[in-house]
Design a protein around this motif. Sequence first.
Motif, mmCIF file in Angstrom:
data_model
loop_
_atom_site.group_PDB
_atom_site.id
_atom_site.type_symbol
_atom_site.label_atom_id
_atom_site.label_comp_id
_atom_site.label_asym_id
_atom_site.label_seq_id
_atom_site.Cartn_x
_atom_site.Cartn_y
_atom_site.Cartn_z
ATOM 1 N N ASN A 116 -0.363 -3.563 -13.695
ATOM 2 C CA ASN A 116 1.045 -3.394 -13.379
ATOM 3 C C ASN A 116 1.303 -4.013 -12.032
ATOM 4 O O ASN A 116 0.790 -3.577 -10.996
ATOM 5 C CB ASN A 116 1.400 -1.901 -13.340
ATOM 6 C CG ASN A 116 2.885 -1.681 -13.176
ATOM 7 O OD1 ASN A 116 3.686 -2.644 -13.192
ATOM 8 N ND2 ASN A 116 3.287 -0.444 -13.074
ATOM 9 N N PHE A 117 2.083 -5.093 -12.034
ATOM 10 C CA PHE A 117 2.333 -5.819 -10.794
ATOM 11 C C PHE A 117 3.719 -5.527 -10.216
ATOM 12 O O PHE A 117 4.149 -6.199 -9.285
ATOM 13 C CB PHE A 117 2.230 -7.340 -11.042
ATOM 14 C CG PHE A 117 0.866 -7.758 -11.462
ATOM 15 C CD1 PHE A 117 -0.143 -7.977 -10.520
ATOM 16 C CD2 PHE A 117 0.576 -7.908 -12.825
ATOM 17 C CE1 PHE A 117 -1.395 -8.358 -10.933
ATOM 18 C CE2 PHE A 117 -0.689 -8.281 -13.212
ATOM 19 C CZ PHE A 117 -1.690 -8.513 -12.275
ATOM 20 N N GLU A 118 4.434 -4.528 -10.763
ATOM 21 C CA GLU A 118 5.826 -4.381 -10.335
ATOM 22 C C GLU A 118 5.925 -3.866 -8.916
ATOM 23 O O GLU A 118 6.721 -4.337 -8.111
ATOM 24 C CB GLU A 118 6.551 -3.422 -11.285
ATOM 25 C CG GLU A 118 6.703 -3.998 -12.697
ATOM 26 C CD GLU A 118 7.386 -3.003 -13.624
ATOM 27 O OE1 GLU A 118 7.682 -1.896 -13.155
ATOM 28 O OE2 GLU A 118 7.585 -3.350 -14.794
ATOM 29 N N ASN A 119 5.143 -2.874 -8.614
ATOM 30 C CA ASN A 119 5.282 -2.246 -7.294
ATOM 31 C C ASN A 119 4.271 -2.756 -6.296
ATOM 32 O O ASN A 119 3.930 -2.088 -5.326
ATOM 33 C CB ASN A 119 5.140 -0.733 -7.432
ATOM 34 C CG ASN A 119 6.237 -0.143 -8.283
ATOM 35 O OD1 ASN A 119 7.392 -0.606 -8.214
ATOM 36 N ND2 ASN A 119 5.898 0.861 -9.089
ATOM 37 N N LEU A 120 3.767 -3.892 -6.516
ATOM 38 C CA LEU A 120 2.728 -4.434 -5.627
ATOM 39 C C LEU A 120 3.297 -5.515 -4.745
ATOM 40 O O LEU A 120 4.128 -6.317 -5.178
ATOM 41 C CB LEU A 120 1.574 -5.024 -6.449
ATOM 42 C CG LEU A 120 0.737 -3.977 -7.186
ATOM 43 C CD1 LEU A 120 -0.306 -4.697 -8.033
ATOM 44 C CD2 LEU A 120 0.046 -3.045 -6.220
ATOM 45 N N GLN A 121 2.921 -5.481 -3.499
ATOM 46 C CA GLN A 121 3.263 -6.538 -2.568
ATOM 47 C C GLN A 121 1.996 -7.105 -1.951
ATOM 48 O O GLN A 121 0.966 -6.432 -1.872
ATOM 49 C CB GLN A 121 4.149 -5.980 -1.435
ATOM 50 C CG GLN A 121 5.569 -5.660 -1.838
ATOM 51 C CD GLN A 121 6.356 -5.185 -0.640
ATOM 52 O OE1 GLN A 121 5.803 -4.868 0.397
ATOM 53 N NE2 GLN A 121 7.685 -5.130 -0.807
ATOM 54 N N LYS A 168 -5.172 -9.323 -0.808
ATOM 55 C CA LYS A 168 -5.101 -7.847 -0.837
ATOM 56 C C LYS A 168 -3.676 -7.435 -1.192
ATOM 57 O O LYS A 168 -2.707 -7.890 -0.581
ATOM 58 C CB LYS A 168 -5.507 -7.278 0.512
ATOM 59 C CG LYS A 168 -6.994 -7.471 0.830
ATOM 60 C CD LYS A 168 -7.393 -6.750 2.089
ATOM 61 C CE LYS A 168 -8.879 -6.915 2.340
ATOM 62 N NZ LYS A 168 -9.290 -6.240 3.589
ATOM 63 N N LEU A 169 -3.536 -6.551 -2.110
ATOM 64 C CA LEU A 169 -2.216 -6.086 -2.564
ATOM 65 C C LEU A 169 -2.050 -4.641 -2.143
ATOM 66 O O LEU A 169 -3.023 -3.878 -2.001
ATOM 67 C CB LEU A 169 -2.102 -6.206 -4.089
ATOM 68 C CG LEU A 169 -2.326 -7.621 -4.654
ATOM 69 C CD1 LEU A 169 -2.389 -7.580 -6.167
ATOM 70 C CD2 LEU A 169 -1.226 -8.547 -4.181
ATOM 71 N N LYS A 170 -0.803 -4.279 -1.961
ATOM 72 C CA LYS A 170 -0.460 -2.878 -1.656
ATOM 73 C C LYS A 170 0.739 -2.480 -2.454
ATOM 74 O O LYS A 170 1.585 -3.307 -2.820
ATOM 75 C CB LYS A 170 -0.208 -2.703 -0.158
ATOM 76 C CG LYS A 170 1.052 -3.418 0.350
ATOM 77 C CD LYS A 170 1.293 -3.080 1.799
ATOM 78 C CE LYS A 170 2.574 -3.750 2.270
ATOM 79 N NZ LYS A 170 2.857 -3.458 3.707
ATOM 80 N N ARG A 171 0.840 -1.194 -2.689
ATOM 81 C CA ARG A 171 1.988 -0.683 -3.464
ATOM 82 C C ARG A 171 3.147 -0.418 -2.505
ATOM 83 O O ARG A 171 2.961 -0.039 -1.351
ATOM 84 C CB ARG A 171 1.621 0.600 -4.188
ATOM 85 C CG ARG A 171 0.616 0.352 -5.309
ATOM 86 C CD ARG A 171 0.457 1.591 -6.148
ATOM 87 N NE ARG A 171 -0.523 1.344 -7.179
ATOM 88 C CZ ARG A 171 -0.217 0.770 -8.354
ATOM 89 N NH1 ARG A 171 1.028 0.407 -8.635
ATOM 90 N NH2 ARG A 171 -1.152 0.576 -9.250
ATOM 91 N N GLN A 172 4.256 -0.627 -3.000
ATOM 92 C CA GLN A 172 5.453 -0.387 -2.177
ATOM 93 C C GLN A 172 5.703 1.097 -2.005
ATOM 94 O O GLN A 172 5.498 1.872 -2.916
ATOM 95 C CB GLN A 172 6.680 -1.047 -2.874
ATOM 96 C CG GLN A 172 6.582 -2.569 -2.849
ATOM 97 C CD GLN A 172 7.750 -3.199 -3.536
ATOM 98 O OE1 GLN A 172 8.572 -2.503 -4.168
ATOM 99 N NE2 GLN A 172 7.891 -4.513 -3.386
#
Lengths: 176, 229
Positions: free
Chosen positions: B156-161, B225-229
């Motif tokens: 799920n890439f929706e809430n990832l920045q 590196k990704l983080k959730r919003q």
Amino acid sequence: MSVQKLDADLLSRVIKNDRSAQFRLFELTKGMLYSICFRVLNDEDEANDVLQDSYVEIFQKIRTLSHPEALLSWMKTITIRKAINQNKKRIHFESLDNIHPETTDDFDAWFDAEVLDQAIQSLPDGARAVFLLTTVEGYPHKDASELLGISESTSKSQLHYAKTLLKKRITKLLQA
Amino acid sequence: MKEYSPKSDLWRKIQQQKNFDSQLKTHTTNLPERVPNKDIWSAIESELDHTTPVIPIWKYGLAAASIVLVLLISGVAYLQFAEKDSAPKLTTEVIGESPDAIVTEQTPQIQKEAVEEEAVHSEVKRRTTNVPTQKDAFKTTHLPILTPMLDLPDLNFENLQVAEIIIPPLPEPIAPATLHNVQISWGLQEDKNKLRTTFGASDPENITNQQIGRADQTPRSIKIKLKRQ
């Protein structure tokens, strides 16, 4: 010299280079060995020199003696070899072809050891050497001829010549 | 007093002993013994003290000769074995530029190797190497490889920045090493028509079984590196 005096203890001490034991052995055997030297060389000074060299070699090599019971014959062999080597240049074996000594088949006289010893001294060097090795020391003609560097036939003929001369010399000594 | 008479043959026996040879035999064992000089023992003693003990030199010589012989034999054996190890091989190996692919008449042998070459080349493309594209001669037919399906959660890439992008520094340009080996045999040749290629990876035969994952990350890979919003 009594053979019984040459016991195993004395021999073991001689092997260990005990000087007193060596002197004891010298005292027991010096007459026998010097007589051999003198009769072969017919000279006192040379006989003393050969005797000295013989005893030095005997004491140096006594450790190599494999049979202690043959000590006396071993000592005699060393002495005889040294005496003959010393006299080798002087020993001359006369050619017997031209010599016809008077035959004395009818030797009729009694003589003793002293007369015989005097007669032996008057023999020629070659004949004396053969007579001493074969008749006095008991060497067979084969060994005697090897020691003297001659053939067996020469040794036998020289012995016959020596005996003929001895008969003649003894007869003259007894008549004197 | 009564007188006794000896045997009659006594006189004959006495005359027999008068024989020269028999007297000689008796007296030679009893010859008079002479005496040496009195100072001869001192001369013997001094000579014994001055003479050095007899050293069995021959024993030492024999031991030295045996040691020399052993060293000589071991040295010769060492040289012989060393020469055998450093003996030149019949085939020489020269690493240079890869020649053009040689198409031979033995196509079935090439077909067997084509499957492996296909996997090798696909992997090469993924790793962005400078291997030249293969020619159409190798692309003949290949069999599909069936792999087991893995149940993985949907991403799920929706809430990832994007939190951070780590770009590793570019390494210094290094001249690409040739990965093509050409073997020139000057002697025995088993099969001249055998085609040998090693494109890309060090062990291309097992490349199909490898799975590239986090454990296989190369130092040159870009990390995001990704983080959730």
